[in-house]
Design a protein around this motif. Structure first.
Motif, PDB file in Angstrom:
ATOM      1  N   GLN A 225      36.482 -15.825  28.428  1.00  0.00           N
ATOM      2  CA  GLN A 225      36.620 -17.140  29.064  1.00  0.00           C
ATOM      3  C   GLN A 225      37.939 -17.305  29.807  1.00  0.00           C
ATOM      4  OE1 GLN A 225      35.754 -19.596  25.469  1.00  0.00           O
ATOM      5  NE2 GLN A 225      34.346 -20.711  26.809  1.00  0.00           N
ATOM      6  N   VAL A 226      38.998 -16.636  29.336  1.00  0.00           N
ATOM      7  CA  VAL A 226      40.329 -16.887  29.902  1.00  0.00           C
ATOM      8  C   VAL A 226      40.652 -16.011  31.096  1.00  0.00           C
ATOM      9  CG1 VAL A 226      41.236 -17.767  27.724  1.00  0.00           C
ATOM     10  CG2 VAL A 226      41.455 -15.333  28.246  1.00  0.00           C
ATOM     11  N   GLY A 227      39.676 -15.270  31.612  1.00  0.00           N
ATOM     12  CA  GLY A 227      39.849 -14.611  32.890  1.00  0.00           C
ATOM     13  C   GLY A 227      40.593 -13.291  32.844  1.00  0.00           C
ATOM     14  N   PRO A 228      40.990 -12.785  34.014  1.00  0.00           N
ATOM     15  CA  PRO A 228      41.583 -11.442  34.149  1.00  0.00           C
ATOM     16  C   PRO A 228      43.034 -11.386  33.688  1.00  0.00           C
ATOM     17  CG  PRO A 228      41.490 -12.500  36.285  1.00  0.00           C
ATOM     18  CD  PRO A 228      40.809 -13.442  35.328  1.00  0.00           C
ATOM     19  N   GLN A 229      43.247 -11.478  32.382  1.00  0.00           N
ATOM     20  CA  GLN A 229      44.597 -11.515  31.845  1.00  0.00           C
ATOM     21  C   GLN A 229      45.337 -10.187  32.029  1.00  0.00           C
ATOM     22  OE1 GLN A 229      46.253 -14.167  30.441  1.00  0.00           O
ATOM     23  NE2 GLN A 229      44.532 -15.486  31.012  1.00  0.00           N
ATOM     24  N   ARG A 230      44.620  -9.068  32.002  1.00  0.00           N
ATOM     25  CA  ARG A 230      45.303  -7.782  32.184  1.00  0.00           C
ATOM     26  C   ARG A 230      45.867  -7.662  33.603  1.00  0.00           C
ATOM     27  NH1 ARG A 230      40.747  -5.555  29.326  1.00  0.00           N
ATOM     28  NH2 ARG A 230      41.290  -5.001  27.188  1.00  0.00           N
ATOM     29  N   VAL A 231      45.137  -8.149  34.579  1.00  0.00           N
ATOM     30  CA  VAL A 231      45.631  -8.107  35.961  1.00  0.00           C
ATOM     31  C   VAL A 231      46.853  -9.007  36.095  1.00  0.00           C
ATOM     32  CG1 VAL A 231      45.061  -8.519  38.386  1.00  0.00           C
ATOM     33  CG2 VAL A 231      43.320  -7.611  36.827  1.00  0.00           C
ATOM     34  N   LEU A 232      46.769 -10.189  35.502  1.00  0.00           N
ATOM     35  CA  LEU A 232      47.918 -11.095  35.501  1.00  0.00           C
ATOM     36  C   LEU A 232      49.113 -10.422  34.824  1.00  0.00           C
ATOM     37  CD1 LEU A 232      49.144 -13.918  35.971  1.00  0.00           C
ATOM     38  CD2 LEU A 232      48.142 -14.620  33.786  1.00  0.00           C
ATOM     39  N   GLY A 233      48.873  -9.719  33.723  1.00  0.00           N
ATOM     40  CA  GLY A 233      49.951  -9.025  33.019  1.00  0.00           C
ATOM     41  C   GLY A 233      50.576  -7.925  33.852  1.00  0.00           C
ATOM     42  N   ALA A 234      49.754  -7.211  34.634  1.00  0.00           N
ATOM     43  CA  ALA A 234      50.289  -6.143  35.493  1.00  0.00           C
ATOM     44  C   ALA A 234      51.210  -6.721  36.558  1.00  0.00           C
ATOM     45  CB  ALA A 234      49.139  -5.375  36.139  1.00  0.00           C
ATOM     46  N   ILE A 235      50.849  -7.891  37.091  1.00  0.00           N
ATOM     47  CA  ILE A 235      51.702  -8.550  38.093  1.00  0.00           C
ATOM     48  C   ILE A 235      53.025  -8.969  37.467  1.00  0.00           C
ATOM     49  CG2 ILE A 235      51.931 -10.564  39.593  1.00  0.00           C
ATOM     50  CD1 ILE A 235      48.872 -10.481  39.941  1.00  0.00           C
ATOM     51  N   ALA A 236      52.939  -9.636  36.316  1.00  0.00           N
ATOM     52  CA  ALA A 236      54.156 -10.115  35.652  1.00  0.00           C
ATOM     53  C   ALA A 236      55.050  -8.955  35.232  1.00  0.00           C
ATOM     54  CB  ALA A 236      53.777 -10.957  34.436  1.00  0.00           C
TER      55      ALA A 236
END
Length: 297
Positions: A225-236
């Motif tokens: 439900q909370v979406g593409p968190q791994r992609v967000l983590g790679a950006i951060a």
């Protein structure tokens, strides 16, 4: 990559002998494919990064590093999933009720070992562990003593989900050899899932098992439900810590509602085929509804 046999406490000569025997077995079963040389297996479009302003504005080196991190996360996830698959099939061999079932899971275990060997050969170094909540949940399920819970969640739901996941990875892969490798997984994974569906259809779930299945699937669906968190983590990881507002904005640019919604609908269909009543209860709890960006951070 040399298999880790040192943990068995064997002398070096015996460890080398086991390594040699393992390689022989993998060659015999076609599981000794050479590593695939793919620096960036998946493009910015695959991850939706082409829509993210801070990614587009980043230096070329930062873009490449973000793509490398996101791609590595996919391969490491596959590594741990296939490793868990070996453990699951081994457990099912011991829990089998018939000789035929034991034979079936022994053969399935060989499939998982081949897949694991292939994925491990793609990684520059072997992961030592993961704090990923999905992988922690997977490890907890594999350790369960409830056979029907294991079959329903792992073979029914997650193997079914894995078919869609691997098909997408293979389709979008920029490296033809790696794409072919992933496509090669699909036939075996389809057989594993099909066998799980047959066993689920023939079984009567106890109230305790139904409750355990719901308790297991609920946190898994919440992760989707909370979406593409791994992609967000790679950006951060590459661009530095992002504020909450920046994280929300990135998730909106990644179209988190569509990303999660598509995956949740696939999972809803899989679960409904296996057990409509359980699917209805999860739907009533709102677990097939994607969350907007501000609820994902």
């Amino acid at each position: 990559m040399t298999p880790d046999l040192a943990g068995l406490g064997l002398p070096a000569s015996e460890s080398r002998a086991l390594h040699h025997l393992l390689n022989q077995a993998l060659r015999r079963t076609g599981g000794d494919r050479p590593p695939v040389a793919a620096v960036l297996p998946w493009s910015a479009q695959h991850f939706g990064l082409n829509r993210v302003q801070c990614f587009r504005a980043a230096a070329e080196a930062d873009q490449q590093a973000i793509l490398a991190a996101a791609s590595r996360a996919l391969l490491e996830e596959a590594y741990f999933i296939e490793k868990a698959g070996m453990g699951y099939m081994a457990r099912m061999v011991t829990l089998a009720d018939t000789t035929e079932e034991r034979m079936l899971y022994s053969l399935f275990g060989a499939d998982e070992a081949q897949h694991f060997a292939a994925i491990r050969g793609l990684l520059p170094e072997e992961p030592v562990g993961s704090e990923d909540p999905f992988l922690r949940l997977l490890a907890q399920v594999v350790a369960s003593e409830d056979k029907l819970l294991l079959v329903f969640v792992l073979q029914g739901v997650l193997e079914g989900w894995g078919l869609t996941h691997y098909r997408t990875l293979a389709h979008d892969c920029q490296d033809p050899a790696l794409g072919s490798l992933l496509k090669g997984f699909l036939q075996a994974e389809s057989q594993h899932h099909g066998a799980g569906c047959v066993l689920c259809e023939a079984a009567t779930l106890s109230p305790a098992t139904e409750a355990a299945i719901l308790e297991t699937l609920a946190p898994f669906l919440q992760m989707v439900q909370v979406g593409p968190q791994r992609v967000l983590g790679a950006i951060a990881q590459q661009l530095g810590d992002l504020s909450r507002a920046q994280r929300c904005h990135v998730l909106e640019e990644l179209d988190t509602l569509t990303h999660s919604g598509t995956r949740l609908q696939v999972l809803r269909q899989i679960i409904a085929r296996l057990h409509p009543a359980l699917g209805d209860r999860l739907a009533e709890a709102g677990l097939f509804t994607p969350l907007p960006a501000h609820q994902c951070v």
